[in-house]
Design a protein around this motif. Structure first.
Motif, PDB file in Angstrom:
ATOM      1  N   SER A   1       0.850  -1.182   0.000  1.00  0.00           N
ATOM      2  CA  SER A   1       0.000   0.000   0.000  1.00  0.00           C
ATOM      3  C   SER A   1       0.887   1.234   0.000  1.00  0.00           C
ATOM      4  CB  SER A   1      -0.904   0.007   1.229  1.00  0.00           C
ATOM      5  OG  SER A   1      -1.668   1.197   1.248  1.00  0.00           O
ATOM      6  N   ASP A   2       0.489   2.218  -0.779  1.00  0.00           N
ATOM      7  CA  ASP A   2       1.231   3.475  -0.867  1.00  0.00           C
ATOM      8  C   ASP A   2       0.566   4.585  -0.046  1.00  0.00           C
ATOM      9  OD1 ASP A   2       3.060   2.372  -2.761  1.00  0.00           O
ATOM     10  OD2 ASP A   2       1.577   2.678  -4.333  1.00  0.00           O
ATOM     11  N   ASP A   3      -0.383   4.215   0.795  1.00  0.00           N
ATOM     12  CA  ASP A   3      -1.197   5.201   1.506  1.00  0.00           C
ATOM     13  C   ASP A   3      -0.558   5.799   2.761  1.00  0.00           C
ATOM     14  OD1 ASP A   3      -3.165   4.674  -0.382  1.00  0.00           O
ATOM     15  OD2 ASP A   3      -4.295   3.329   0.923  1.00  0.00           O
ATOM     16  N   TYR A   4       0.605   5.301   3.165  1.00  0.00           N
ATOM     17  CA  TYR A   4       1.172   5.681   4.456  1.00  0.00           C
ATOM     18  C   TYR A   4       2.594   6.215   4.284  1.00  0.00           C
ATOM     19  CZ  TYR A   4      -2.818   2.892   5.660  1.00  0.00           C
ATOM     20  OH  TYR A   4      -4.094   2.412   5.735  1.00  0.00           O
ATOM     21  N   PRO A   5       2.766   7.534   4.221  1.00  0.00           N
ATOM     22  CA  PRO A   5       4.096   8.103   4.033  1.00  0.00           C
ATOM     23  C   PRO A   5       5.087   7.613   5.097  1.00  0.00           C
ATOM     24  CG  PRO A   5       2.423   9.804   3.845  1.00  0.00           C
ATOM     25  CD  PRO A   5       1.734   8.561   4.348  1.00  0.00           C
ATOM     26  N   GLY A   6       6.239   7.150   4.631  1.00  0.00           N
ATOM     27  CA  GLY A   6       7.285   6.677   5.537  1.00  0.00           C
ATOM     28  C   GLY A   6       7.143   5.235   5.966  1.00  0.00           C
ATOM     29  N   THR A   7       6.014   4.597   5.617  1.00  0.00           N
ATOM     30  CA  THR A   7       5.757   3.203   5.980  1.00  0.00           C
ATOM     31  C   THR A   7       5.253   2.459   4.749  1.00  0.00           C
ATOM     32  OG1 THR A   7       5.156   3.839   8.228  1.00  0.00           O
ATOM     33  CG2 THR A   7       4.417   1.679   7.495  1.00  0.00           C
ATOM     34  N   VAL A   8       5.735   1.251   4.550  1.00  0.00           N
ATOM     35  CA  VAL A   8       5.267   0.421   3.442  1.00  0.00           C
ATOM     36  C   VAL A   8       4.633  -0.842   4.030  1.00  0.00           C
ATOM     37  CG1 VAL A   8       5.889  -0.772   1.307  1.00  0.00           C
ATOM     38  CG2 VAL A   8       7.142   1.288   1.982  1.00  0.00           C
ATOM     39  N   PRO A   9       3.293  -0.881   4.097  1.00  0.00           N
ATOM     40  CA  PRO A   9       2.633  -2.106   4.534  1.00  0.00           C
ATOM     41  C   PRO A   9       2.727  -3.164   3.432  1.00  0.00           C
ATOM     42  CG  PRO A   9       1.189  -0.191   4.813  1.00  0.00           C
ATOM     43  CD  PRO A   9       2.344   0.216   3.959  1.00  0.00           C
ATOM     44  N   VAL A  10       3.021  -4.391   3.815  1.00  0.00           N
ATOM     45  CA  VAL A  10       3.181  -5.499   2.882  1.00  0.00           C
ATOM     46  C   VAL A  10       2.337  -6.659   3.394  1.00  0.00           C
ATOM     47  CG1 VAL A  10       4.853  -7.071   1.812  1.00  0.00           C
ATOM     48  CG2 VAL A  10       5.572  -4.775   2.464  1.00  0.00           C
ATOM     49  N   ARG A  11       1.624  -7.333   2.486  1.00  0.00           N
ATOM     50  CA  ARG A  11       0.836  -8.496   2.898  1.00  0.00           C
ATOM     51  C   ARG A  11       0.858  -9.556   1.804  1.00  0.00           C
ATOM     52  NH1 ARG A  11      -5.542  -6.635   2.407  1.00  0.00           N
ATOM     53  NH2 ARG A  11      -5.591  -6.611   0.129  1.00  0.00           N
ATOM     54  N   ASP A  12       0.471 -10.744   2.184  1.00  0.00           N
ATOM     55  CA  ASP A  12       0.336 -11.869   1.270  1.00  0.00           C
ATOM     56  C   ASP A  12      -1.045 -11.772   0.638  1.00  0.00           C
ATOM     57  OD1 ASP A  12      -0.047 -14.347   0.044  1.00  0.00           O
ATOM     58  OD2 ASP A  12       0.742 -15.488   1.731  1.00  0.00           O
ATOM     59  N   SER A  13      -1.104 -11.674  -0.690  1.00  0.00           N
ATOM     60  CA  SER A  13      -2.399 -11.493  -1.349  1.00  0.00           C
ATOM     61  C   SER A  13      -3.317 -12.697  -1.177  1.00  0.00           C
ATOM     62  CB  SER A  13      -2.208 -11.192  -2.834  1.00  0.00           C
ATOM     63  OG  SER A  13      -1.633 -12.308  -3.482  1.00  0.00           O
ATOM     64  N   LYS A  14      -2.747 -13.854  -0.876  1.00  0.00           N
ATOM     65  CA  LYS A  14      -3.575 -15.041  -0.663  1.00  0.00           C
ATOM     66  C   LYS A  14      -4.240 -15.016   0.708  1.00  0.00           C
ATOM     67  CE  LYS A  14      -0.202 -17.924  -1.331  1.00  0.00           C
ATOM     68  NZ  LYS A  14       0.769 -16.846  -1.230  1.00  0.00           N
ATOM     69  N   ASN A  15      -3.824 -14.116   1.582  1.00  0.00           N
ATOM     70  CA  ASN A  15      -4.362 -14.023   2.935  1.00  0.00           C
ATOM     71  C   ASN A  15      -4.618 -12.552   3.268  1.00  0.00           C
ATOM     72  OD1 ASN A  15      -5.130 -14.549   5.538  1.00  0.00           O
ATOM     73  ND2 ASN A  15      -3.086 -15.046   6.282  1.00  0.00           N
ATOM     74  N   PRO A  16      -5.568 -11.923   2.564  1.00  0.00           N
ATOM     75  CA  PRO A  16      -5.768 -10.482   2.729  1.00  0.00           C
ATOM     76  C   PRO A  16      -6.247 -10.059   4.113  1.00  0.00           C
ATOM     77  CG  PRO A  16      -7.465 -11.400   1.314  1.00  0.00           C
ATOM     78  CD  PRO A  16      -6.461 -12.492   1.561  1.00  0.00           C
ATOM     79  N   THR A  17      -6.795 -10.970   4.894  1.00  0.00           N
ATOM     80  CA  THR A  17      -7.209 -10.614   6.249  1.00  0.00           C
ATOM     81  C   THR A  17      -6.155 -10.983   7.276  1.00  0.00           C
ATOM     82  OG1 THR A  17      -8.370 -12.709   6.534  1.00  0.00           O
ATOM     83  CG2 THR A  17      -9.670 -10.851   5.700  1.00  0.00           C
ATOM     84  N   GLY A  18      -5.048 -11.536   6.808  1.00  0.00           N
ATOM     85  CA  GLY A  18      -3.958 -11.921   7.694  1.00  0.00           C
ATOM     86  C   GLY A  18      -3.108 -10.724   8.070  1.00  0.00           C
ATOM     87  N   PRO A  19      -2.009 -10.987   8.735  1.00  0.00           N
ATOM     88  CA  PRO A  19      -1.148  -9.894   9.203  1.00  0.00           C
ATOM     89  C   PRO A  19      -0.431  -9.193   8.057  1.00  0.00           C
ATOM     90  CG  PRO A  19      -0.102 -12.003   9.589  1.00  0.00           C
ATOM     91  CD  PRO A  19      -1.486 -12.302   9.086  1.00  0.00           C
ATOM     92  N   ALA A  20      -0.069  -7.974   8.311  1.00  0.00           N
ATOM     93  CA  ALA A  20       0.723  -7.192   7.359  1.00  0.00           C
ATOM     94  C   ALA A  20       2.060  -6.875   8.012  1.00  0.00           C
ATOM     95  CB  ALA A  20       0.006  -5.899   6.985  1.00  0.00           C
ATOM     96  N   LEU A  21       3.077  -6.876   7.213  1.00  0.00           N
ATOM     97  CA  LEU A  21       4.410  -6.487   7.649  1.00  0.00           C
ATOM     98  C   LEU A  21       4.537  -4.988   7.384  1.00  0.00           C
ATOM     99  CD1 LEU A  21       7.293  -7.377   8.515  1.00  0.00           C
ATOM    100  CD2 LEU A  21       7.754  -7.770   6.091  1.00  0.00           C
TER     101      LEU A  21
END
Length: 73
Positions: free
Chosen positions: A30-50
């Motif tokens: 996601s590019d929505d958070y300046p200074g932070t890059v949230p990353v997730r597994d697309s196969k588990n969209p409700t799972g945790p994000a790094l």
């Protein structure tokens, strides 16, 4: 004190570095958070994000690209 961003309204996109043709290595960011890059597994969209800092994003991408994260779970 660090504040964890609320990701429920994040706009996710498939990373261009998710080049696996079998579709089992899809990373979304996601590019929505300046200074932070949230990353997730697309196969588990409700799972945790790094949550990576902007400065940690490029080393992370490099590690994915060179295979040094292969097999890490």
């Amino acid at each position: 004190m660090r504040v964890t961003p609320e990701l429920s309204t994040a706009r996710w996109r498939k990373s261009s570095y998710s080049g696996n043709q079998q579709g089992d290595a899809c990373v979304e960011v996601s590019d929505d958070y300046p200074g932070t890059v949230p990353v997730r597994d697309s196969k588990n969209p409700t799972g945790p994000a790094l949550l990576l800092t902007g400065t940690a994003w490029q080393p992370f991408v490099n590690s994915v690209r060179d295979g040094s994260l292969e097999g890490v779970r």
